[in-house]
Design a protein around this motif. Structure first.
Motif, PDB file in Angstrom:
ATOM      1  N   GLU A  90      11.450 -30.312  -5.006  1.00 23.01           N
ATOM      2  CA  GLU A  90      11.201 -31.491  -4.172  1.00 23.01           C
ATOM      3  C   GLU A  90       9.710 -31.685  -3.929  1.00 23.01           C
ATOM      4  O   GLU A  90       9.232 -32.802  -3.734  1.00 23.01           O
ATOM      5  CB  GLU A  90      11.920 -31.359  -2.825  1.00 23.01           C
ATOM      6  CG  GLU A  90      13.437 -31.279  -2.924  1.00 23.01           C
ATOM      7  CD  GLU A  90      13.919 -29.846  -2.849  1.00 23.01           C
ATOM      8  OE1 GLU A  90      13.243 -28.946  -3.396  1.00 23.01           O
ATOM      9  OE2 GLU A  90      14.983 -29.615  -2.242  1.00 23.01           O
ATOM     10  N   LYS A  91       8.943 -30.584  -3.938  1.00 24.08           N
ATOM     11  CA  LYS A  91       7.505 -30.675  -3.674  1.00 24.08           C
ATOM     12  C   LYS A  91       6.789 -31.531  -4.726  1.00 24.08           C
ATOM     13  O   LYS A  91       5.734 -32.096  -4.454  1.00 24.08           O
ATOM     14  CB  LYS A  91       6.887 -29.272  -3.639  1.00 24.08           C
ATOM     15  CG  LYS A  91       7.465 -28.350  -2.568  1.00 24.08           C
ATOM     16  CD  LYS A  91       7.117 -28.798  -1.164  1.00 24.08           C
ATOM     17  CE  LYS A  91       7.561 -27.764  -0.131  1.00 24.08           C
ATOM     18  NZ  LYS A  91       7.229 -28.154   1.242  1.00 24.08           N
ATOM     19  N   SER A  92       7.360 -31.592  -5.936  1.00 26.54           N
ATOM     20  CA  SER A  92       6.765 -32.428  -6.981  1.00 26.54           C
ATOM     21  C   SER A  92       6.842 -33.901  -6.598  1.00 26.54           C
ATOM     22  O   SER A  92       5.884 -34.659  -6.745  1.00 26.54           O
ATOM     23  CB  SER A  92       7.478 -32.191  -8.315  1.00 26.54           C
ATOM     24  OG  SER A  92       7.579 -30.820  -8.613  1.00 26.54           O
ATOM     25  N   ASP A  93       8.012 -34.328  -6.087  1.00 20.36           N
ATOM     26  CA  ASP A  93       8.168 -35.709  -5.622  1.00 20.36           C
ATOM     27  C   ASP A  93       7.247 -35.996  -4.444  1.00 20.36           C
ATOM     28  O   ASP A  93       6.702 -37.098  -4.320  1.00 20.36           O
ATOM     29  CB  ASP A  93       9.618 -35.956  -5.180  1.00 20.36           C
ATOM     30  CG  ASP A  93      10.545 -36.243  -6.346  1.00 20.36           C
ATOM     31  OD1 ASP A  93      10.054 -36.324  -7.492  1.00 20.36           O
ATOM     32  OD2 ASP A  93      11.750 -36.377  -6.104  1.00 20.36           O
ATOM     33  N   ILE A  94       7.094 -35.016  -3.558  1.00 21.87           N
ATOM     34  CA  ILE A  94       6.271 -35.220  -2.358  1.00 21.87           C
ATOM     35  C   ILE A  94       4.827 -35.474  -2.758  1.00 21.87           C
ATOM     36  O   ILE A  94       4.147 -36.341  -2.195  1.00 21.87           O
ATOM     37  CB  ILE A  94       6.397 -33.998  -1.423  1.00 21.87           C
ATOM     38  CG1 ILE A  94       7.829 -33.910  -0.884  1.00 21.87           C
ATOM     39  CG2 ILE A  94       5.396 -34.064  -0.279  1.00 21.87           C
ATOM     40  CD1 ILE A  94       8.179 -32.602  -0.227  1.00 21.87           C
ATOM     41  N   TYR A  95       4.335 -34.735  -3.762  1.00 23.41           N
ATOM     42  CA  TYR A  95       2.979 -34.985  -4.252  1.00 23.41           C
ATOM     43  C   TYR A  95       2.865 -36.416  -4.787  1.00 23.41           C
ATOM     44  O   TYR A  95       1.936 -37.149  -4.452  1.00 23.41           O
ATOM     45  CB  TYR A  95       2.632 -33.989  -5.348  1.00 23.41           C
ATOM     46  CG  TYR A  95       1.227 -34.145  -5.906  1.00 23.41           C
ATOM     47  CD1 TYR A  95       0.177 -33.392  -5.393  1.00 23.41           C
ATOM     48  CD2 TYR A  95       0.963 -35.049  -6.920  1.00 23.41           C
ATOM     49  CE1 TYR A  95      -1.108 -33.533  -5.891  1.00 23.41           C
ATOM     50  CE2 TYR A  95      -0.328 -35.205  -7.422  1.00 23.41           C
ATOM     51  CZ  TYR A  95      -1.353 -34.439  -6.903  1.00 23.41           C
ATOM     52  OH  TYR A  95      -2.629 -34.609  -7.399  1.00 23.41           O
ATOM     53  N   SER A  96       3.826 -36.823  -5.610  1.00 22.17           N
ATOM     54  CA  SER A  96       3.786 -38.166  -6.202  1.00 22.17           C
ATOM     55  C   SER A  96       3.828 -39.240  -5.119  1.00 22.17           C
ATOM     56  O   SER A  96       3.124 -40.249  -5.201  1.00 22.17           O
ATOM     57  CB  SER A  96       4.954 -38.350  -7.169  1.00 22.17           C
ATOM     58  OG  SER A  96       4.933 -37.373  -8.187  1.00 22.17           O
ATOM     59  N   PHE A  97       4.664 -39.031  -4.099  1.00 26.55           N
ATOM     60  CA  PHE A  97       4.724 -40.013  -3.016  1.00 26.55           C
ATOM     61  C   PHE A  97       3.421 -40.038  -2.224  1.00 26.55           C
ATOM     62  O   PHE A  97       3.003 -41.088  -1.733  1.00 26.55           O
ATOM     63  CB  PHE A  97       5.898 -39.718  -2.084  1.00 26.55           C
ATOM     64  CG  PHE A  97       6.059 -40.746  -0.990  1.00 26.55           C
ATOM     65  CD1 PHE A  97       6.427 -42.039  -1.311  1.00 26.55           C
ATOM     66  CD2 PHE A  97       5.814 -40.419   0.324  1.00 26.55           C
ATOM     67  CE1 PHE A  97       6.566 -43.003  -0.312  1.00 26.55           C
ATOM     68  CE2 PHE A  97       5.941 -41.366   1.327  1.00 26.55           C
ATOM     69  CZ  PHE A  97       6.320 -42.661   1.011  1.00 26.55           C
ATOM     70  N   GLY A  98       2.763 -38.876  -2.108  1.00 28.96           N
ATOM     71  CA  GLY A  98       1.442 -38.873  -1.477  1.00 28.96           C
ATOM     72  C   GLY A  98       0.464 -39.762  -2.216  1.00 28.96           C
ATOM     73  O   GLY A  98      -0.351 -40.467  -1.606  1.00 28.96           O
ATOM     74  N   VAL A  99       0.548 -39.760  -3.553  1.00 26.24           N
ATOM     75  CA  VAL A  99      -0.316 -40.642  -4.339  1.00 26.24           C
ATOM     76  C   VAL A  99       0.011 -42.105  -4.057  1.00 26.24           C
ATOM     77  O   VAL A  99      -0.886 -42.944  -3.929  1.00 26.24           O
ATOM     78  CB  VAL A  99      -0.179 -40.328  -5.842  1.00 26.24           C
ATOM     79  CG1 VAL A  99      -1.033 -41.286  -6.666  1.00 26.24           C
ATOM     80  CG2 VAL A  99      -0.576 -38.884  -6.131  1.00 26.24           C
TER      81      VAL A  99
ATOM     82  N   VAL B 246       3.501 -25.186  -1.143  1.00 30.01           N
ATOM     83  CA  VAL B 246       4.071 -24.675   0.093  1.00 30.01           C
ATOM     84  C   VAL B 246       3.493 -25.376   1.312  1.00 30.01           C
ATOM     85  O   VAL B 246       4.117 -25.427   2.376  1.00 30.01           O
ATOM     86  CB  VAL B 246       3.861 -23.145   0.183  1.00 30.01           C
ATOM     87  CG1 VAL B 246       2.391 -22.810   0.429  1.00 30.01           C
ATOM     88  CG2 VAL B 246       4.739 -22.548   1.283  1.00 30.01           C
ATOM     89  N   THR B 247       2.300 -25.943   1.193  1.00 32.58           N
ATOM     90  CA  THR B 247       1.684 -26.609   2.342  1.00 32.58           C
ATOM     91  C   THR B 247       2.042 -28.090   2.437  1.00 32.58           C
ATOM     92  O   THR B 247       1.647 -28.744   3.394  1.00 32.58           O
ATOM     93  CB  THR B 247       0.151 -26.467   2.290  1.00 32.58           C
ATOM     94  OG1 THR B 247      -0.346 -27.118   1.107  1.00 32.58           O
ATOM     95  CG2 THR B 247      -0.255 -25.008   2.268  1.00 32.58           C
ATOM     96  N   ARG B 248       2.796 -28.611   1.449  1.00 28.29           N
ATOM     97  CA  ARG B 248       3.224 -30.015   1.536  1.00 28.29           C
ATOM     98  C   ARG B 248       4.426 -30.113   2.472  1.00 28.29           C
ATOM     99  O   ARG B 248       5.368 -29.333   2.345  1.00 28.29           O
ATOM    100  CB  ARG B 248       3.599 -30.551   0.156  1.00 28.29           C
ATOM    101  CG  ARG B 248       2.447 -30.572  -0.819  1.00 28.29           C
ATOM    102  CD  ARG B 248       2.908 -30.979  -2.218  1.00 28.29           C
ATOM    103  NE  ARG B 248       1.955 -30.499  -3.218  1.00 28.29           N
ATOM    104  CZ  ARG B 248       2.262 -30.158  -4.447  1.00 28.29           C
ATOM    105  NH1 ARG B 248       3.515 -30.272  -4.870  1.00 28.29           N
ATOM    106  NH2 ARG B 248       1.331 -29.734  -5.282  1.00 28.29           N
TER     107      ARG B 248
END
Length: 952
Positions: free
Chosen positions: A847-856, A922-924
């Motif tokens: 899920e952290k991969s999606d969270i990074y993309s949504f941050g962009v 882990v920090t997202r």
């Protein structure tokens, strides 16, 4: 004697039996704990009753007390991707002294039972998803606890002031949680042994209690990113053991207290981004070990203390964004290993100290937006360590030292907005790392040296508003990475080099207000990346090259030259009428030939030829179109043979249309989009004339369309139900064709609107609404679907907008369900600029991969920029935002056209985005926390005192 020996032997055997029993007991608890965990990597597979005769002391990540093979004393289970709730069996390890579960995926409440462990001294649960309140039992237990680390979880409720009852604590770390607004406990001063106080980003308010001055053993004080107000207490000057003070990003006011000079061990001080006023105390830089000082973005005034010149250890000084005035100490840098200096945006004056690089370690020098005067010191030309130099908007004058032009490590040289004179020295050939050269608004003269063409990394060269003269160096055509060239408002003469057509990455070319002559090179039309071309106010002659019609220009101006002849057809439109002003020889249509019969005849012949050619092309296109429509009709007829019998319609929602209506709409005139998986059509169907979007997937095996998304899209969307996930109405298939029918989104994709001329439609309230809607959709996928669904291609083009600009997540062609841990992919899915770093390196998707993309995506919403865009150079958006904020603060990256009224809200959303694009997964924050934080951006404005402010 025999009796004594027997008793000793019996006692020894009893101890052995007790040890074996204890060992066996602890082994059983560990096995029970393992069975309650998710262990996707199998890190604890070796924990079993059969290994090592039941003794756990040699098991992975387990340690026992010295001189004992019995009871478990330490567990280090950090960074193992473990998940699930806290395993209660661990509370039965009565000899446990150290427990480290950090950097995992634990969820649920914190266990109250841990407080009963009699000898537990080190407890580290940081970097998980524990939620709820800290158990009040913890304040009455933990008789031996020295280290408590709960950093980066989802803990809520009131800040647990009762933990100050644990008077043996040496490390107290509760930073980055979601507590309600709470004051710092007054009893902090009772923790006499405390060495680390780390409570950053914990929604703390109120003032810093004066009792903090009792913490004589405190080494690290970090209360940053809270809502602390009031003054910095004078008692901090009593903390003689302090090495690090972090108070940045609060609401502190008043002056900096005198007394920091007495903190002989202090190495780092950060009090930036507050409302501090007054002067910097004289004793501030007398601290012998002080290496880093950040005081930027306050309201400090007065002169910089003279003690700065004698600071022995200072390597990093950032005091930009204040109102400091007067000169810098003349010997600043002579006595310290200075590496980073940013004193921009002040009122500082006088000369630049010649000693800034005396240590030969200075890397970044930012003095912009001050009132420095005089020449650039010759000594700086010897500073070979420099990488970034910004001296713009001062009163500097004189020539630039030749060696300064050629510094080998500098990638940014910004001298604009001064009164510098002289020439650009050929020594600039030594600046092989130079990426940006900004010289505009000075008094430079002479010709540009041909050596500029030897700079392989130059991307931006701006030298407008100077007195440069002579021809444009043809060698500039060698700059293969050049993106922006601005030489306007100078005295350049001669022709524009035809070789400029080789600048294939050039997007902006400004040559206006010079004395350029000759023809406009038709080769400029070969620069397909060009979007800005300004050649106005020169002496260019000849015709406008027809090749320029091939460019997609957003800004085009060739006015006030000596151009003549007929304009190319494309430029005859009304949108170009102001691009050619002041060229009396130019004419639309056909020019008058002043009685020259040969010219008239030549013109007529050309006209006839053009007409016949055009007619021939139209005829051929008509024949091709007729053939294509006939073929399409035959295919459709074949597919529709026997009506519904050749198609299979599978509905996932109630539908009021037939497959025949959908198939009949597959006409090229109805195409609304095309991507890697197929074409998308708009269909008007049903008795109410409802609009639907129909995706016709490429046939299986089409080489150029390799991604087959049908199965994944159907499997995903057929089972999800959420207002912010695009609805899949049905699928329609036969032996040769596969169709997916979705609800129609009339406003297209977020990316299409945000990065086009229609961007003005999206004001900030609308963008904020889109961010929340999309976040709620992703949160549903991650937290409410069992198993969780990872989208894997979150981007602005996959966020669709309905009639009210509500957002829905779409395009699940590469989505992946994940079970007990990270899934490993065979190839990378996703789009450039959105892919999380760890995904690209390891192919592990969570899920952290999606969270990074949504941050962009959130960065796109607040900056208005694409993830990869020419105006940010070779960097991606995440890197550009981080670098710009470091230099100029949060507000510098906001889209200025919408930021004035909503600056605070945009900054808060920006902070959430920055958490999401952290390099460390882990920090997202999880998507559920992202939704909460985004909602709190608005909630803060409501008069509800119990609502927590955004904590970043």
């Amino acid at each position: 004697m025999a009796t004594i020996r027997q008793r000793l032997l019996l006692a020894f055997l009893l101890l052995q039996l007790l040890a074996i029993a204890a060992s066996s007991s602890d082994a059983r608890y560990l096995i029970a704990a393992r069975s309650a965990l998710r262990d996707p990597s199998g890190a604890l597979a070796g924990w079993s009753g059969g290994s090592d005769r039941g003794s756990p002391c040699r098991w992975a990540r387990v340690s026992c007390a010295k001189n004992s093979t019995a009871a478990v004393a330490g567990l280090d289970l950090s960074k193992l991707f473990l998940g699930g709730g806290f395993p209660a069996a661990l509370c039965s390890l009565r000899s446990l002294e150290r427990l480290d579960l950090s950097a995992n995926e634990f969820v649920g409440p914190l266990p109250a039972c841990l407080a009963a462990l009699p000898v537990l001294a080190h407890l580290n649960l940081a970097g998980n998803n524990f939620s709820g309140e800290v158990p009040p039992e913890w304040g009455a237990g933990f008789r031996s606890l020295l280290v408590l680390n709960l950093v980066q979880n989802l803990l809520s409720g009131e800040f647990p002031a009762f933990l100050t009852n644990l008077t043996a604590l040496q490390e107290f770390s509760l930073a980055y949680n979601l507590f309600l607004p709470s004051p710092l406990p007054e009893k902090l001063g009772d923790l006499a042994d405390l060495r680390v106080l780390f409570v950053a980003n914990s929604s703390l308010n109120g003032i810093i209690p004066s009792s903090i001055g009792k913490l004589k053993n405190l080494v690290n004080l970090d209360i940053s990113r809270n809502n602390i107000h009031g003054e910095i207490p004078q008692s901090i000057g009593n903390l003689s053991s302090l090495e690090q003070i972090e108070l940045f990003a609060n609401q502190l006011t008043g002056s900096i207290p005198v007394g920091f000079g007495g903190l002989k061990r202090l190495r780092s001080l950060d009090i930036s981004m507050n409302g501090l006023t007054g002067e910097i105390p004289e004793d501030m830089f007398a601290v012998p070990m002080l290496a880093s000082v950040h005081m930027y973005q306050n309201n400090l005034s007065g002169r910089v203390p003279e003690t700065l010149g004698a600071a022995p250890s200072l390597s990093d000084l950032r005091i930009f964004g204040n109102q400091l005035s007067g000169p810098l100490p003349p010997e600043f840098g002579k006595n310290c290993p200075l590496q980073f200096l940013d004193i921009s945006n002040n009122l500082l004056s006088g000369p630049i100290p010649a000693t800034l690089c005396a240590s030969r370690k200075l890397k970044q020098l930012m003095l912009l937006d001050n009132e420095f005067e005089g020449a650039i010191p010759v000594e700086l030309g010897q500073c070979r360590t420099l990488t970034r130099v910004r001296l713009s908007n001062n009163r500097l004058s004189g020539s630039v030292p030749p060696e300064f032009w050629g510094l080998p490590g500098v990638y940014l040289l910004e001298l604009r907005g001064n009164a510098l004179s002289g020439t650009v020295d050929p020594a600039i050939a030594g600046a092989q790392n130079l990426s940006k050269l900004l010289l505009q608004d000075n008094r430079f003269t002479g010709a540009l040296p041909a050596k500029l063409g030897t700079l392989p990394n130059l991307q931006e060269f701006k030298a407008s508003n100077n007195c440069f003269s002579g021809p444009l160096p043809p060698s500039l055509a060698n700059l293969s990475l050049l993106d922006n060239l601005d030489l306007s408002h100078n005295s350049f003469s001669g022709e524009i080099p035809r070789d400029f057509g080789r600048l294939k990455k050039l997007s902006q070319l400004y040559l206006s207000d010079n004395h350029l002559s000759g023809n406009v090179p038709p080769e400029l039309g070969e620069i397909i990346e060009m979007n800005t071309l300004d050649l106005s106010n020169n002496e260019l002659s000849g015709q406008v090259p027809a090749q320029l019609q091939d460019l997609r220009l957003t800004h085009f101006n060739i006015s006030y030259n000596k151009l003549s002849g007929t304009l190319p057809v494309l430029f005859s439109g009304i949108q170009y009428q102001e691009c050619f002003l002041g060229n009396p020889g130019l004419c639309h249509g056909f020019c008058q030939s002043n009685g020259n019969s040969d010219a008239k005849r030549h013109t007529i012949i050309k006209l006839v030829v053009y007409i016949f050619v055009a007619a021939g092309i139209i005829l051929l296109l008509g024949l091709y179109w007729f053939h294509y429509k006939c073929r399409l009709y035959k295919i459709s007829a074949a597919e529709l043979d026997d009506g519904k019998s050749s198609w299979v319609l599978t509905s996932y929602h109630r539908v009021d249309f037939s497959e025949r209506e959908i198939v009949n709409s597959l006409d090229e005139s109805n195409v609304i989009g095309q991507g890697g998986s197929g074409k998308v059509y708009k269909a008007i169907v049903g008795p109410q004339g409802e609009a639907m979007a129909v995706k016709k997937l490429w046939p299986i095996g089409v080489a150029s369309k390799r991604i087959d998304t049908f199965e994944t899209e159907v499997a995903t969307l057929s089972k999800v139900r959420h207002k912010n996930i695009v609805k899949l109405a049905c699928s329609i298939t036969n032996t040769v064709c596969r169709l997916l029918v979705y609800e129609y989104m009339p406003n297209g994709s977020l990316g299409d609107i945000l990065h086009s001329a229609k961007r003005s439609i999206l004001d900030w309230p609308m963008r904020y609404k889109i961010a929340i809607s999309a976040a709620e959709g992703l949160s549903y996928l991650h937290h409410d679907c069992k198993p969780p669904i990872v989208h894997r291609d979150v981007k602005s083009n996959n966020i669709l907008l309905d009639a009210e600009y509500g957002a829905k997540v779409a395009d699940f062609g590469v989505a992946k369900t994940i079970g007990d841990g990270p899934a490993t992919m065979s190839i990378i899915a996703g789009s450039c600029g959105y892919i999380a770093p760890e995904y690209a390196y390891t192919l592990h998707v969570t899920e952290k991969s999606d969270i990074y993309s949504f941050g962009v995506v959130m960065l796109e919403l607040v900056t208005g920029k694409k993830p990869m865009a020419p105006e940010i150079g070779e960097m991606d958006l995440v890197t550009w935002v981080s670098a710009t904020i470091e230099q100029n603060g949060l507000e510098s990256v906001l889209e200025q056209t919408i930021a004035e009224q909503f600056k605070d809200e945009m900054c808060k959303v920006l902070k959430v985005a920055l958490m999401c694009v952290s390099n460390l997964p882990v920090t997202r924050p999880p998507m559920r926390a992202v939704v909460t934080m985004l909602l709190e951006v608005k909630e803060e404005k409501k008069p509800k005192p119990k609502v927590a402010p955004l904590a970043i």
